[in-house]
Design a protein around this motif. Structure first.
Motif: not given
Length: 268
Positions: A181-185
């Protein structure tokens, strides 16, 4: 506005093909989205103006942060406008990005020529993304080698293929040749109560406003319109047929044309 630190947002920029002096358009994506989702729209709108699409904090290629308050995210966008020497812009936001756009317009109305909101109202929403968080965490744990494996992991929690395809835009190849994942989950999940909360600001935004809602969406219902018009008194609400919450993807031409006509009418 806020004393929180801003982050340097990643963005896509397309110069105008025919009208370099036209007011720029700034596009702000929704939850789990990114500027990349808007490329086809940007290519259409750049025919008449410069367009900039941002990656909000914790999204796309922008930095991660625990602060997901709307005042802070609006200040991120203002800081980007400052760095690009843009004093005024048309501002368009979809879903969560719509609340960022409303916050920007209320906190810095002198910077906003027009406001376009895609399928969101300035109300407090209920928690509704538990399946999304669970699906993305499953992908992170499963460490898929390819997109087929990633889709199988997402499908354990999300039935809709279109939703899974959208979520898969947040995948990127890692150094271990896996999809991560490249998002800040985790940051997004910790800030979720702020995301479903009201936009920032005290005074209403009095400028020209277009609200586009999907006929099949429940995000902007008729009973929300009084709150919407209290915060944006000049709002014109247009319902797009055969469209849900992702109306810009489900009815792209109708969405593009409605936005372009609105901007042209209010061009300075």
């Amino acid at each position: 506005m806020t004393d929180a630190a801003t982050v340097d947002l990643h963005y896509l920029e397309m110069e105008s093909e025919a009208a370099p002096d036209a007011t720029p358009l700034v596009v702000i994506h929704g939850l789990m989205g990114s500027a990349d989702n808007w490329r086809s729209h940007l290519k259409v709108w750049q025919r008449s103006r410069r367009v900039i699409a941002v990656d909000l904090r914790n999204h796309g290629r922008s930095p991660h942060s625990d602060d997901m308050r709307y005042a802070t995210m609006a200040q991120d966008v203002i800081a980007l406008l400052d760095s690009l020497s843009i004093t005024q812009a048309h501002v368009l936001g979809h879903s969560m990005g719509g609340k960022v756009a409303i916050s920007l317009a209320r906190l810095a109305p002198q910077r906003v020529v027009t406001l376009t909101i895609g399928d969101i109202a300035p109300v407090v929403y209920q928690h509704g993304h538990d399946d999304i968080f669970a699906a993305l965490k499953r992908v992170r744990e499963g460490r898929p080698k390819n997109r087929r494996e990633a889709d199988e992991l997402l499908a354990e929690h999300v039935d809709s293929r279109s939703t899974r395809l959208f979520l898969a835009t947040n995948l990127a190849r890692t150094e271990e040749s896996e999809l991560g994942l490249r998002i800040g989950l985790d940051e997004i999940q910790r800030g979720y109560d702020d995301i479903i909360d009201l936009p920032a600001g005290e005074a209403p935004y009095e400028g020209p406003t277009l609200v586009l809602r999907g006929a099949q969406s429940h995000y902007v219902t008729d009973d929300m319109l009084p709150a919407l018009r209290e915060m944006m008194p000049q709002a014109r609400v247009v319902t797009l047929k055969n469209a849900g919450h992702w109306l810009h993807a489900e009815q792209p031409e109708a969405f593009q044309q409605a936005v372009e006509a609105f901007l042209e009418h209010h061009e300075r």
